[in-house]
Design a protein around this motif. Structure first.
Motif, short mmCIF file in Angstrom:
data_model
loop_
_atom_site.label_atom_id
_atom_site.label_comp_id
_atom_site.label_asym_id
_atom_site.label_seq_id
_atom_site.Cartn_x
_atom_site.Cartn_y
_atom_site.Cartn_z
N LYS A 115 0.89 -1.17 0.01
CA LYS A 115 -0.04 -0.10 -0.10
C LYS A 115 0.85 1.15 -0.06
O LYS A 115 0.44 2.22 -0.89
N PHE A 142 0.79 3.99 -2.88
CA PHE A 142 0.39 5.33 -2.67
C PHE A 142 1.33 6.25 -3.24
O PHE A 142 1.10 7.14 -3.80
N ARG A 151 -7.38 -4.62 -1.46
CA ARG A 151 -6.87 -3.60 -0.45
C ARG A 151 -6.42 -2.37 -1.25
O ARG A 151 -6.46 -1.17 -0.84
N LEU A 152 -6.59 -2.46 -2.62
CA LEU A 152 -6.02 -1.13 -3.18
C LEU A 152 -7.15 -0.62 -4.03
O LEU A 152 -6.91 0.48 -4.78
N ARG A 197 -10.00 0.70 -3.15
CA ARG A 197 -10.51 2.06 -2.58
C ARG A 197 -9.52 3.20 -2.84
O ARG A 197 -9.80 4.39 -3.20
N MET A 198 -7.89 2.83 -2.71
CA MET A 198 -6.78 3.65 -2.94
C MET A 198 -7.00 4.37 -4.24
O MET A 198 -6.79 5.43 -4.56
N LEU A 235 -9.90 6.54 -4.83
CA LEU A 235 -9.80 8.04 -4.23
C LEU A 235 -8.56 8.89 -5.08
O LEU A 235 -8.79 9.93 -4.93
N PHE A 236 -7.78 8.22 -5.56
CA PHE A 236 -6.63 8.79 -6.47
C PHE A 236 -7.45 9.40 -7.53
O PHE A 236 -7.07 10.22 -8.13
N SER A 238 -16.73 6.20 0.80
CA SER A 238 -15.70 5.16 0.91
C SER A 238 -15.35 4.72 2.28
O SER A 238 -14.85 3.60 2.41
#
Length: 208
Positions: free
Chosen positions: A9, A13, A72-73, A75-76, A79-80, A131
Motif C-alpha cells: 500500500k 500510494f 486492499r488497493l 479504494r485507494m 480515491l486517487f 468510501s
C-alpha cells in the motif's frame, strides 16, 4: 500475505503521487510547453481517467489472478481518481475561469462537455465521501453497493467528457483506447451478473 500488503500500500500510494509530482515540478520549472496551464488541465484530467479505469480493473484482476491483496488497493485507486479529478476541476476553475464562480456556473451550463465532466465529478464526490467503513455501516451493505455501482456511470460520463474535448481536434485515438478498456470492464460486470442469476426452478412456467 499480510506482510506483502503492509509494504504494497505505501509503495502504490507513492507511485500514485508520481504524476502529480512530475506535473508540479514541470509547472515550477516551466517545462510543460507553450501553454502550461492547458497542459496541466488536460494531463491531470487524463490521470483521473486512468485511475478510474484502474479502480474498475482491480476486482477483475483480483478474481483472475487470485491475489486477494489487490482488494486492499481498490479504494485507494478510487480515491486517487477523485484526487486527480478534483485537481482537474481546480485547474480549470483557476487557470481558465479565474475562480469567477458565476462564470464557472454559466460555462458548465453552456458547454455540454464541461457539464458531463462536472456530472462525473459529482458522482465521484459521492463515492469518495462514502468510501470509509463508517459509511458502509451507516448505509447498509446493499445500499452502499448500489451507490458504488454508479462508478460505471461516472466512468462513462468521464469518457464522454474526454471524447467531446478531443472531438474539437478530431483526435480519437486515445479515446478509443479508454473506451475499449471501459467497455471490457463493464461487459465483464454484466457477464458476471448474468452468470449469477438464480436458475429457474424445475417445473416453473417459462416467461413469455
Amino acid at each position: 500475505m499480510a506482510t506483502r500488503a503492509a509494504w504494497l500500500k505505501p509503495v502504490v500510494f507513492a507511485a500514485a503521487l508520481l504524476p502529480f509530482a512530475w506535473l508540479a515540478g514541470g509547472a515550477a520549472a516551466d517545462t510543460l510547453g507553450a501553454n502550461p496551464a492547458q497542459a496541466l488541465v488536460r494531463s491531470i484530467g487524463d490521470w483521473a481517467l486512468r485511475f478510474l479505469c484502474l479502480a474498475l480493473a482491480v476486482t477483475p484482476l483480483r478474481l483472475a489472478t487470485g491475489w486477494a491483496v489487490l482488494a486492499r488497493l481498490r479504494r485507494m485507486a478510487g480515491l486517487f481518481a477523485y484526487f486527480y479529478a478534483a485537481l482537474h476541476l481546480l485547474c480549470y476553475a483557476w487557470f481558465d475561469m479565474g475562480f469567477e464562480l458565476p462564470d464557472i456556473a454559466a460555462d458548465i451550463a453552456k458547454r455540454p462537455f464541461i457539464l458531463v465532466g462536472f456530472a462525473a465529478f459529482v458522482l465521484l464526490t459521492l463515492l469518495a465521501a462514502t468510501s470509509p467503513h463508517a459509511a458502509v455501516r451507516a448505509l447498509g451493505g446493499r445500499r452502499w453497493q448500489a451507490l458504488h455501482r454508479t462508478v460505471y456511470a461516472a466512468a462513462l460520463l468521464a469518457l464522454l467528457h474526454f471524447w467531446w474535448m478531443r472531438a474539437a481536434k478530431n483526435d480519437f485515438s486515445e479515446v478509443a483506447v479508454y473506451a475499449a478498456i471501459v467497455a471490457v470492464l463493464l461487459g465483464w460486470r454484466v457477464w458476471r451478473r448474468w452468470l449469477s442469476r438464480p436458475a429457474p426452478r424445475a417445473g416453473a412456467p417459462a416467461r413469455r
